[in-house]
Motif scaffolding. Structure first.
Motif, PDB file in Angstrom:
ATOM      1  N   THR A  23       0.841  -1.309   0.174  1.00 58.62           N
ATOM      2  CA  THR A  23      -0.015   0.136   0.052  1.00 58.62           C
ATOM      3  C   THR A  23       0.895   1.344  -0.148  1.00 58.62           C
ATOM      4  O   THR A  23       1.944   1.271   0.227  1.00 58.62           O
ATOM      5  N   ARG A  81      -8.365  14.433  -9.407  1.00 59.83           N
ATOM      6  CA  ARG A  81      -9.926  14.513  -8.681  1.00 59.83           C
ATOM      7  C   ARG A  81     -10.254  13.166  -8.667  1.00 59.83           C
ATOM      8  O   ARG A  81     -10.875  12.818  -7.528  1.00 59.83           O
ATOM      9  N   ASP A 120      -7.750   8.878   0.111  1.00 59.27           N
ATOM     10  CA  ASP A 120      -8.956   9.786   0.748  1.00 59.27           C
ATOM     11  C   ASP A 120      -8.542  11.241   0.665  1.00 59.27           C
ATOM     12  O   ASP A 120      -7.434  11.745   0.731  1.00 59.27           O
TER      13      ASP A 120
HETATM   14  P1  FAD Z   1     -12.139   6.998  -7.179  1.00 60.11           P
HETATM   15  O1  FAD Z   1     -12.110   6.116  -8.413  1.00 60.11           O
HETATM   16  O2  FAD Z   1     -11.698   8.409  -7.826  1.00 60.11           O
HETATM   17  O3  FAD Z   1     -13.457   7.059  -6.456  1.00 60.11           O
HETATM   18  C1  FAD Z   1     -13.780   7.986  -5.581  1.00 60.11           C
HETATM   19  C2  FAD Z   1     -15.324   8.330  -5.684  1.00 60.11           C
HETATM   20  O4  FAD Z   1     -15.408   9.294  -6.689  1.00 60.11           O
HETATM   21  C3  FAD Z   1     -16.261   7.326  -5.761  1.00 60.11           C
HETATM   22  O5  FAD Z   1     -17.423   7.789  -5.017  1.00 60.11           O
HETATM   23  C4  FAD Z   1     -16.658   7.325  -7.166  1.00 60.11           C
HETATM   24  O6  FAD Z   1     -17.921   6.822  -7.611  1.00 60.11           O
HETATM   25  C5  FAD Z   1     -16.526   8.874  -7.741  1.00 60.11           C
HETATM   26  N1  FAD Z   1     -15.855   8.930  -8.969  1.00 60.11           N
HETATM   27  C6  FAD Z   1     -14.877   8.001  -9.599  1.00 60.11           C
HETATM   28  N2  FAD Z   1     -14.489   8.660 -10.771  1.00 60.11           N
HETATM   29  C7  FAD Z   1     -15.328   9.627 -10.963  1.00 60.11           C
HETATM   30  C8  FAD Z   1     -15.529  10.790 -12.117  1.00 60.11           C
HETATM   31  N3  FAD Z   1     -14.726  10.727 -13.334  1.00 60.11           N
HETATM   32  N4  FAD Z   1     -16.588  11.659 -12.035  1.00 60.11           N
HETATM   33  C9  FAD Z   1     -17.256  11.688 -10.666  1.00 60.11           C
HETATM   34  N5  FAD Z   1     -17.148  10.790  -9.794  1.00 60.11           N
HETATM   35  C10 FAD Z   1     -16.136   9.855  -9.832  1.00 60.11           C
HETATM   36  N6  FAD Z   1      -5.694   4.508  -0.047  1.00 60.11           N
HETATM   37  C11 FAD Z   1      -4.486   4.858   0.398  1.00 60.11           C
HETATM   38  O7  FAD Z   1      -4.110   6.015   0.710  1.00 60.11           O
HETATM   39  N7  FAD Z   1      -3.507   4.089  -0.030  1.00 60.11           N
HETATM   40  C12 FAD Z   1      -3.755   2.596  -0.497  1.00 60.11           C
HETATM   41  O8  FAD Z   1      -2.607   2.057  -0.828  1.00 60.11           O
HETATM   42  C13 FAD Z   1      -4.992   2.547  -0.695  1.00 60.11           C
HETATM   43  N8  FAD Z   1      -5.147   0.994  -1.349  1.00 60.11           N
HETATM   44  C14 FAD Z   1      -6.473   0.636  -1.572  1.00 60.11           C
HETATM   45  C15 FAD Z   1      -6.866  -0.594  -2.249  1.00 60.11           C
HETATM   46  C16 FAD Z   1      -8.000  -1.034  -2.438  1.00 60.11           C
HETATM   47  C17 FAD Z   1      -8.310  -2.452  -3.118  1.00 60.11           C
HETATM   48  C18 FAD Z   1      -9.116  -0.236  -2.190  1.00 60.11           C
HETATM   49  C19 FAD Z   1     -10.606  -0.516  -2.531  1.00 60.11           C
HETATM   50  C20 FAD Z   1      -8.772   1.252  -1.460  1.00 60.11           C
HETATM   51  C21 FAD Z   1      -7.435   1.447  -1.439  1.00 60.11           C
HETATM   52  N9  FAD Z   1      -7.201   2.634  -0.691  1.00 60.11           N
HETATM   53  C22 FAD Z   1      -6.011   3.294  -0.356  1.00 60.11           C
HETATM   54  C23 FAD Z   1      -8.323   3.625  -0.144  1.00 60.11           C
HETATM   55  C24 FAD Z   1      -8.871   4.577  -1.342  1.00 60.11           C
HETATM   56  O9  FAD Z   1      -7.820   5.721  -1.662  1.00 60.11           O
HETATM   57  C25 FAD Z   1     -10.223   5.467  -1.113  1.00 60.11           C
HETATM   58  O10 FAD Z   1     -11.254   4.505  -1.077  1.00 60.11           O
HETATM   59  C26 FAD Z   1     -10.471   6.822  -1.685  1.00 60.11           C
HETATM   60  O11 FAD Z   1     -11.353   7.321  -1.288  1.00 60.11           O
HETATM   61  C27 FAD Z   1     -10.961   6.297  -3.134  1.00 60.11           C
HETATM   62  O12 FAD Z   1     -10.050   6.169  -4.189  1.00 60.11           O
HETATM   63  P2  FAD Z   1     -10.433   5.639  -5.410  1.00 60.11           P
HETATM   64  O13 FAD Z   1      -9.269   4.958  -6.204  1.00 60.11           O
HETATM   65  O14 FAD Z   1     -11.419   4.491  -5.520  1.00 60.11           O
HETATM   66  O15 FAD Z   1     -11.166   6.828  -6.045  1.00 60.11           O
END
Ligand code: FAD
Length: 286
Positions: free
Chosen positions: A48, A121, A108
């Protein structure tokens, strides 16, 4: 090796996760936990990325140590607190090390985050940039019970479709404790035309404190069957650990039996938990 080739093969894959230390005094113990887990010969191991990127050197160093152990690393990378030049430096460093797989995440939202001025974003912004950089197999996160920020399941699906359009080749799920939630989610992905492989993320819960923390930070539902276990064994640490490992093992066997071929275990730097699960599946994975 590229993770897409591992998870698309006919053989079921089982992978484990480690997280880097926050401070240098913990570095050796994390390396040693990672090496112990690597000895179980998982299909790959993910590392991570600390929120805000403050521990990125450790993420890279743990990936390096996994390569030395002969294990394929999956380096996590977050973007929301970063900028393009920093992202390119990270990609260059990982490429030079021989890391071929990245789980691209938004991270986050930091306090005071402003979408109007942010360079990144969403994870899809990062995924597009990694794809343009070239050479990496790119994964992304998905949330069978919905992302906590998301207004609707449809919005989540649109975000996932955009990840795939941007170059995401596979998805790894947030933990879930009821496999039916995953099966329903996979059906919704299929209906939305999102056909990349999905790796099921399983969290072995081995302490009552852990489950309270999980409930506080995520929207993960806990089935009654699991809550009964916590009620009965929550104050008996050794029994709770045994029951948590058995519960996770049962979930994994059900997933494999239902054709889910790739399972990722959130092993949280605990070799004994990874080892117990691996042992419970010895014939299933043979
Ligand atoms: P996104 O894909 O950007 O999604 C976030 C929100 O935005 C969702 O509600 C989605 O529906 C919405 N969204 C997505 N794309 C768009 C768009 N184009 N327009 C409008 N809305 C949109 N965090 C860490 O800090 N370090 C880690 O190593 C880490 N590893 C993880 C591994 C896994 C398998 C998972 C499930 C989570 C991990 N996280 C980690 C947590 C993650 O960073 C958080 O959950 C974060 O809040 C969202 O990341 P995401 O990449 O899913 O974001």
């Amino acid at each position: 090796m590229k993770i897409i080739d591992i998870i698309q093969s006919d053989k079921p894959s089982l992978s484990f996760e480690v997280f880097p230390p926050k401070t240098s005094d913990r570095f050796e113990s994390v390396l040693s936990a990672a090496a112990e887990i690597a000895r179980l010969a998982p299909s790959y191991m993910s590392v991570t990325y600390g929120a805000g990127g403050g521990t990125s050197d450790y993420t890279a160093a743990v990936c390096r140590s996994l390569l030395d152990c002969g294990i394929t690393p999956l380096a996590h990378l977050t973007c929301v607190s970063s900028d393009p030049s920093r992202i390119r430096r990270e990609l260059q460093r990982l490429r030079e090390m021989g890391v071929e797989n990245i789980l691209a995440l938004r991270g986050d939202l930091p306090e005071g985050f402003s979408p109007d001025t942010a360079r990144y974003r969403h994870a899809s912004d990062l995924i597009g940039e990694i794809a343009a950089f070239g050479g990496f197999c790119i994964g992304g996160a998905c949330y069978p019970e919905g992302h906590p920020d998301s207004l609707s399941g449809e919005e989540d699906l649109r975000g996932l479709a955009l990840k795939v359009e941007s170059g995401c080749e596979f998805l790894t799920t947030q933990m879930f404790f009821d496999n039916n939630i995953l099966y329903r989610f996979l059906y919704r992905l299929y209906r939305a035309g999102i056909t990349v492989p999905v790796v099921a993320g399983i969290m072995p819960v081995t302490g009552a404190g852990q489950i309270r923390r999980l409930c506080a930070i995520s929207s993960t539902a806990l089935p009654q069957r699991f809550l009964r276990i916590v009620d009965r064994y929550g104050d008996k640490p050794a029994a709770m650990k045994q029951a948590g490992i058995a519960f996770a093992t049962e979930q994994i066997i059900d997933l494999f039996a239902n054709g889910i071929n790739a399972v990722h275990v959130y092993s949280m730097n605990r070799p004994e938990v990874a080892e117990a699960i691996r042992r419970n599946l010895s014939e299933i994975l043979a």
